[in-house]
Design a protein around this motif. Sequence first.
Motif, PDB file in Angstrom:
ATOM      1  N   ASP A   1       0.835  -1.208   0.000  1.00 58.85           N
ATOM      2  CA  ASP A   1       0.000   0.000   0.000  1.00 58.85           C
ATOM      3  C   ASP A   1       0.867   1.255   0.000  1.00 58.85           C
ATOM      4  OD1 ASP A   1      -2.310  -1.530   0.048  1.00 58.85           O
ATOM      5  OD2 ASP A   1      -2.626  -1.289   2.211  1.00 58.85           O
TER       6      ASP A   1
ATOM      7  N   TYR B   1       2.507   1.704  -3.396  1.00 58.38           N
ATOM      8  CA  TYR B   1       1.486   2.141  -4.345  1.00 58.38           C
ATOM      9  C   TYR B   1       1.129   3.618  -4.144  1.00 58.38           C
ATOM     10  CZ  TYR B   1      -2.983   2.408  -6.770  1.00 58.38           C
ATOM     11  OH  TYR B   1      -4.003   2.788  -7.608  1.00 58.38           O
TER      12      TYR B   1
ATOM     13  N   ASP C   1       3.967   5.920  -5.038  1.00 59.06           N
ATOM     14  CA  ASP C   1       4.497   5.727  -6.389  1.00 59.06           C
ATOM     15  C   ASP C   1       6.020   5.548  -6.371  1.00 59.06           C
ATOM     16  OD1 ASP C   1       4.105   5.375  -9.124  1.00 59.06           O
ATOM     17  OD2 ASP C   1       4.454   7.505  -9.547  1.00 59.06           O
TER      18      ASP C   1
ATOM     19  N   LEU D   1       0.672  -5.506  -5.371  1.00 57.23           N
ATOM     20  CA  LEU D   1       0.723  -4.314  -6.235  1.00 57.23           C
ATOM     21  C   LEU D   1       0.000  -4.561  -7.556  1.00 57.23           C
ATOM     22  CD1 LEU D   1       4.372  -3.301  -5.406  1.00 57.23           C
ATOM     23  CD2 LEU D   1       2.371  -1.819  -5.095  1.00 57.23           C
TER      24      LEU D   1
ATOM     25  N   MET E   1      -3.548  -4.090  -7.341  1.00 55.89           N
ATOM     26  CA  MET E   1      -3.888  -2.669  -7.264  1.00 55.89           C
ATOM     27  C   MET E   1      -3.688  -1.965  -8.605  1.00 55.89           C
ATOM     28  SD  MET E   1      -2.438  -1.482  -3.542  1.00 55.89           S
ATOM     29  CE  MET E   1      -1.097  -2.607  -3.240  1.00 55.89           C
TER      30      MET E   1
ATOM     31  N   LYS F   1      -0.661  -1.983 -10.456  1.00 52.48           N
ATOM     32  CA  LYS F   1       0.737  -1.569 -10.698  1.00 52.48           C
ATOM     33  C   LYS F   1       1.597  -2.807 -10.910  1.00 52.48           C
ATOM     34  CE  LYS F   1       0.779   2.957  -9.368  1.00 52.48           C
ATOM     35  NZ  LYS F   1       1.618   4.072  -9.650  1.00 52.48           N
TER      36      LYS F   1
ATOM     37  N   LYS G   1       9.343  -0.551 -10.631  1.00 48.07           N
ATOM     38  CA  LYS G   1       8.287  -0.433 -11.631  1.00 48.07           C
ATOM     39  C   LYS G   1       8.873  -0.250 -13.033  1.00 48.07           C
ATOM     40  CE  LYS G   1       7.445   4.518 -11.003  1.00 48.07           C
ATOM     41  NZ  LYS G   1       6.432   5.508 -10.654  1.00 48.07           N
TER      42      LYS G   1
END
Length: 142
Positions: A27, A30, A33, A68, A71, A73, A98
């Motif tokens: 969380d 996310y 970022d 992730l 969610m 991502k 990412k």
Amino acid sequence: MELKLLTLNLHAWLEENQEEKFQIIADYIYKNDIDIVTFQEANQNRDKILVNENIREDNPSLIISNFLKKMGKNYNFIWDWSHYGYDVYEEGLSILTKHPIDSSKSIFVSESQDVKFWKTRKTIKAEINLGHKSINVFSCHM
């Protein structure tokens, strides 16, 4: 380009409510970022099922990246381990990002390379592609 980095010693599977804590970490990644995360003590149980090369089903980076993904991502990761902790855990390091990972490497940084000796240590390296350039990111636990 500004990058958001996070490093965290997970102390994985040595505390209560571990999966709940992994969700809290996912969380945070996310919501903030985060671009790149390095984990230490990203432990997995040597008796769990292998799901991909050296990654077991209880691998913390796998669990967090799956949270992730749910969610929306997508995060890539590399992981390797240096020694057994508490006789059952493959004590590992991870780099989660990412961005695409172009290459990775793992090397021993201790004199010992015996996985049964708790002082055996490695470092891992990921070459991360940021689009306009690549950077090298390392994770180690000394």
